[in-house]
Design an enzyme around this catalytic site. Structure first.
Site, mmCIF file in Angstrom:
data_model
loop_
_atom_site.group_PDB
_atom_site.id
_atom_site.type_symbol
_atom_site.label_atom_id
_atom_site.label_comp_id
_atom_site.label_asym_id
_atom_site.label_seq_id
_atom_site.Cartn_x
_atom_site.Cartn_y
_atom_site.Cartn_z
ATOM 1 N N TYR A 145 1.092 -1.340 0.313
ATOM 2 C CA TYR A 145 0.045 -0.252 -0.039
ATOM 3 C C TYR A 145 1.283 0.729 -0.006
ATOM 4 O O TYR A 145 1.585 1.369 0.825
ATOM 5 C CB TYR A 145 -1.005 -0.018 1.172
ATOM 6 N N THR A 171 -0.387 -2.103 -4.829
ATOM 7 C CA THR A 171 -2.741 -2.252 -4.348
ATOM 8 C C THR A 171 -3.124 -0.946 -5.408
ATOM 9 O O THR A 171 -2.374 0.610 -4.705
ATOM 10 C CB THR A 171 -2.756 -2.462 -3.163
ATOM 11 N N LYS A 240 -2.512 -4.541 -9.022
ATOM 12 C CA LYS A 240 -3.510 -4.822 -8.245
ATOM 13 C C LYS A 240 -4.515 -4.340 -7.664
ATOM 14 O O LYS A 240 -4.303 -2.819 -7.884
ATOM 15 C CB LYS A 240 -3.106 -5.939 -7.127
#
Length: 371
Positions: A145, A171, A240
């Site tokens: 993250y 992500t 992602k």
């Protein structure tokens, strides 16, 4: 049970007798405290996308191939240069200490036992190094993250490389927290520290809601960030949260070594499509330039088969593994993977496919059936 900061954690360590993965949720709900269970199980808003993720596998049907002259199909595969015994991997799932006192360490042990690939989250309950050690040399990816603080990102990437992870998952679909009503109703704040946050301005996450934690993450993410991470580390970067062919091609153009098709298990943008419904168009656009990982809604071996036949190279799952973790620790995790592998082997045999490569070329059809 183990008590940490007033939060009761399972310490179960046992093999599970599993009839099917959907049945695990109700059993896990009995032992995971209400706030923790709501965080794990919940989606965003009214859970529409969460529910459609699994239901939409019914939009796809497998065409069986008879007279195929096969037996004992193999689930072994090779992706990102990794030899795996199963195409099913562990999705990066945060705060597994909510389900079990050993958290990601037990998950890593269970995934390693079945010869699978483990992905650990930035927001893990255990550190990158400790999770890697628990995996005892089995392949792992680290999910990032991205923080507003680039020094924080660099430190995490440095630790991941030092721990021997084989890839970085970036992500990009969680720049803010989805509107998760279960967390609001339960006034949920993390009772267990997040080990990877302890050294930095983000604190350790304990006593915060997921929205507060996301507030320290980068809200503005673009192709330059993919390039920057790819250049910083020699590891493959997998992006992602891809749900469209256009985003997939932008990610590849920015240096992504893999595409991860996912809507975050229905936890972010509610009202978006089920991941299985967008996978074929993304796979067509990618056209084997890079591997594709898929998740969201996977509960059956036939779901794994359909995702592979629709263009995925690896299929990830999250919640069922966490429920297995709560119910049986590392052995529970192993049991979950073994059950899904068993179902996949049956599906492969009945569909006339000997190998995972055969599955990727298996014919599918699409009939619309009334509920």
């Amino acid at each position: 049970m183990t008590m940490t900061n007033g939060y009761e954690q399972s310490d179960n360590e046992k093999k599970l007798e599993i009839v099917n993965l959907p049945s695990l949720e109700a059993e896990a709900k009995k032992i995971i405290p209400t706030g923790g269970f709501g965080y794990i199980a919940g989606g965003s808003e009214d859970d529409w996308t969460l529910k459609q993720n699994t239901a939409a596998f019914g939009h796809v049907q497998i065409v069986p191939k008879a007279l195929s002259n096969i037996e004992q199909p193999s689930t072994a595969t090779k992706v990102f240069g990794l030899d795996l015994k199963t195409p099913i991997m562990m999705a990066p799932t945060a705060a597994q200490g909510l389900a079990h006192a050993q958290g990601e360490k037990d998950t890593a042990k269970g995934v390693a036992a079945v010869g699978g690939l483990m992905a650990q989250s930035t927001y893990s309950s255990t550190s990158i190094a400790d999770t890697a050690v628990a995996g005892d040399g089995a392949p792992q990816f680290f999910q990032l993250y991205m923080s507003k603080d680039w020094s924080f990102n660099e430190s995490l990437l440095d630790e991941a490389v030092k721990a021997g992870v084989k890839g970085i998952i970036l992500t990009v679909d969680a720049t803010v927290d989805g509107y998760r009503e279960a967390d609001i109703i339960n006034n949920f704040q993390f009772p267990i520290p997040m080990a990877n946050l302890e050294k930095f301005s983000e604190g350790d996450g304990k006593g915060k809601g997921i929205g507060e934690i996301y507030a320290a993450a980068a809200q503005k993410i673009n192709e330059d960030d993919v390039r920057r991470i790819a250049e910083y580390t020699s590891l493959p970067v997998i992006v992602k949260g891809i749900e469209s062919p256009e985003d997939a091609m932008r990610a590849i153009g920015a240096g992504a070594a893999g595409i991860y098709v996912s809507n975050h298990g229905g936890r972010q943008l509610n009202g978006g499509p089920a991941s299985i419904d967008v996978l074929p168009a993304i796979a067509k656009a990618v056209n084997h330039q890079v591997p594709i990982i898929f998740d969201s809604g996977v509960r059956r071996g036939s779901h794994v088969f359909k995702a592979l036949a629709s263009g995925a190279d690896l299929v990830a799952m999250g919640r069922p593994v966490i429920y297995g973790l709560a119910l049986g620790g590392a052995q529970g995790v192993q049991s979950v993977f073994e059950e899904l592998n068993h179902e996949l082997e049956i599906t492969m045999q009945l569909a006339g496919t000997k190998t995972i490569e055969d599955v990727k070329h298996a014919p599918l059809t699409h009939f619309n059936y009334a509920d």
